[in-house]
Scaffold this active site. Structure first.
Site, short mmCIF file in Angstrom:
data_model
loop_
_atom_site.label_atom_id
_atom_site.label_comp_id
_atom_site.label_asym_id
_atom_site.label_seq_id
_atom_site.Cartn_x
_atom_site.Cartn_y
_atom_site.Cartn_z
N SER A 8 22.97 -75.44 -19.21
CA SER A 8 22.55 -76.69 -18.66
C SER A 8 21.08 -76.71 -18.61
O SER A 8 20.42 -75.54 -18.80
CB SER A 8 23.22 -76.59 -17.14
OG SER A 8 22.68 -77.92 -16.40
N TYR A 22 24.81 -72.81 -8.30
CA TYR A 22 25.03 -73.57 -9.95
C TYR A 22 23.83 -73.22 -10.95
O TYR A 22 24.11 -72.61 -11.90
CB TYR A 22 25.12 -75.09 -9.78
CG TYR A 22 25.54 -75.53 -11.05
CD1 TYR A 22 26.79 -75.26 -11.73
CD2 TYR A 22 24.73 -76.54 -11.81
CE1 TYR A 22 27.05 -75.96 -12.83
CE2 TYR A 22 24.73 -77.02 -13.02
CZ TYR A 22 26.12 -76.68 -13.71
OH TYR A 22 26.29 -77.25 -14.99
O1 NJP Z 1 33.19 -81.24 -16.65
P1 NJP Z 1 34.66 -81.53 -16.31
P2 NJP Z 1 32.30 -81.22 -17.87
N1 NJP Z 1 39.50 -71.68 -16.07
O2 NJP Z 1 34.79 -81.24 -14.86
C1 NJP Z 1 37.67 -76.32 -17.02
C2 NJP Z 1 28.74 -78.28 -18.14
N2 NJP Z 1 27.64 -79.23 -17.55
O3 NJP Z 1 33.02 -81.58 -19.34
O4 NJP Z 1 40.87 -75.56 -15.43
C3 NJP Z 1 39.33 -72.24 -16.99
O5 NJP Z 1 35.18 -82.71 -17.08
C4 NJP Z 1 38.38 -77.66 -16.17
O6 NJP Z 1 39.93 -77.58 -16.74
P3 NJP Z 1 41.05 -77.22 -15.48
C5 NJP Z 1 29.31 -77.95 -17.01
O7 NJP Z 1 28.72 -77.01 -16.13
C6 NJP Z 1 27.95 -80.17 -17.37
O8 NJP Z 1 31.02 -82.11 -17.91
O9 NJP Z 1 42.15 -77.77 -16.29
N3 NJP Z 1 38.88 -73.64 -17.27
C7 NJP Z 1 37.83 -78.77 -17.24
O10 NJP Z 1 38.76 -78.75 -18.42
C8 NJP Z 1 30.61 -77.03 -17.72
O11 NJP Z 1 30.31 -75.88 -18.18
C9 NJP Z 1 27.17 -81.50 -16.95
O12 NJP Z 1 40.54 -77.70 -14.32
C10 NJP Z 1 38.46 -74.22 -16.17
C11 NJP Z 1 36.52 -78.11 -17.72
O13 NJP Z 1 36.39 -76.88 -17.25
C12 NJP Z 1 30.79 -78.04 -19.18
O14 NJP Z 1 29.57 -78.80 -19.12
C13 NJP Z 1 25.85 -80.93 -17.01
C14 NJP Z 1 38.23 -73.39 -14.99
C15 NJP Z 1 35.40 -79.17 -16.78
O15 NJP Z 1 35.48 -80.36 -17.32
C16 NJP Z 1 31.68 -78.85 -19.01
O16 NJP Z 1 31.70 -79.75 -18.03
C17 NJP Z 1 25.55 -80.01 -17.50
C18 NJP Z 1 38.78 -72.31 -14.80
N4 NJP Z 1 38.60 -71.36 -13.86
C19 NJP Z 1 26.41 -78.94 -17.87
N5 NJP Z 1 37.40 -74.16 -14.15
C20 NJP Z 1 27.45 -82.78 -16.35
N6 NJP Z 1 28.89 -83.09 -16.62
O17 NJP Z 1 26.78 -83.62 -15.94
C21 NJP Z 1 36.94 -75.42 -14.61
O18 NJP Z 1 23.96 -79.76 -17.64
N7 NJP Z 1 37.75 -75.46 -15.94
#
Ligand code: NJP
Length: 266
Positions: A146, A159
């Site tokens: 990020s 974070y």
């Molecule tokens: O977010 P979201 P993004 N084990 O909430 C999964 C970074 N980022 O696509 O487990 C396995 O739609 C969760 O799946 P589920 C951010 O830090 C974002 O935006 O089924 N999986 C879902 O598929 C992250 O690293 C922004 O709930 C786990 C996914 O993670 C990445 O981009 C800005 C889990 C999250 O999808 C993807 O985020 C930035 C676990 N314990 C960086 N916990 C932004 N959106 O603004 C969660 O700079 N997941």
């Protein structure tokens, strides 16, 4: 890093593939003939996404339910992946979440969990693919970090710390692998319109303040697919946001004094 990778039949493992960026990238790589392997905790969502990918692209994608914070489950899942596919060409460590809160109000257990998922989960998945990549002397590890890993802002100490850790980890690993054909890239986006903010910004204040700067997940996904084709050290999105991070690294004291208040948007 001057190579061009054709995606046809490449095995691309994506953590956090049940929504947001991970889901988009899974669709986009399948459109180019790659086999996306989807990992996340939400089995039903993964099943639906996997079926939709097969329907629209003809690619038989696979999914595995996995909580990346369990290192035991990570090992077991990758064992199954290797039994099925024999190889992993690209690992996209994308699973992650954030909670924006002032430290004095923040919950320590939630901060620990952010580290377990964003940092230790990412390290566990990387360790799980590395031996096979090293045997073939080929592979690409893409860590979704990020801009918060380069420029911390108020109300994101936990974070930001996890994303700084991801960048430190990635930079060290890249140097360890310098004499191999295994590439380590980081992706450093600014805010993206995904479900991320449902957890990160429950008051909705941050999204309201920065809505006009938010990136489209389709755009971010296309850039990540390009990165798979042409690995590079880091991908900053949008590129201009990295100018702020670079100025910060050069003049941190004055930057914090002058811009610190401007960055208080959460
Ligand atoms: O977010 P979201 P993004 N084990 O909430 C999964 C970074 N980022 O696509 O487990 C396995 O739609 C969760 O799946 P589920 C951010 O830090 C974002 O935006 O089924 N999986 C879902 O598929 C992250 O690293 C922004 O709930 C786990 C996914 O993670 C990445 O981009 C800005 C889990 C999250 O999808 C993807 O985020 C930035 C676990 N314990 C960086 N916990 C932004 N959106 O603004 C969660 O700079 N997941």
């Amino acid at each position: 890093m001057g190579r061009q990778l054709l995606l046809k039949d490449k095995v691309i493992v994506i953590t956090g593939a049940s929504s947001g960026i991970g889901m988009k990238v899974a669709h986009d790589v399948a459109k180019q003939g790659a086999i996306p392997v989807l990992l996340a905790r939400s089995t039903e969502k993964l099943k639906g996404i996997s079926e939709a990918i097969t329907e629209t692209t003809g690619v038989a994608s696979m999914y595995y339910t996995l909580d990346v914070s369990s290192s035991h489950d990570v090992m077991e899942t990758f064992k199954s992946i290797f039994e099925e596919f024999k190889r992993v060409d690209v690992l996209i460590n994308n699973a992650g979440f954030g909670i924006f809160e002032s430290l004095h109000k923040a919950n320590l257990e939630e901060i620990k969990l952010m580290f377990e998922v964003n940092v230790l989960g990412l390290i566990a998945c990387t360790k799980a693919v590395l031996p096979e990549m090293m045997t073939r002397n080929e592979g690409h590890i893409i860590n979704i970090a990020s801009q918060a890993g380069k420029l911390a802002t108020p109300k994101s100490s936990g974070y930001s710390a996890t994303k700084h850790a991801v960048l430190g980890f990635s930079n060290s690993l890249r140097m360890e692998l310098i004499d191999t054909n295994i590439y380590v890239s980081t992706v450093n986006p600014g805010p993206i319109k995904t479900q991320f903010f449902e957890i990160a910004d429950q008051s909705g204040n941050y999204v309201k303040n920065i809505e006009k700067f938010m990136l489209d997940p389709d755009y971010v996904s296309k850039k990540i697919v390009k990165l798979i084709h042409r690995p590079k050290r880091e991908l900053n999105l949008p590129y201009w946001m990295n100018i702020g991070s670079t100025i910060y690294q050069l003049f941190p004291t004055i930057f914090e004094k002058i811009a610190g208040k401007q960055l208080n948007k959460k």
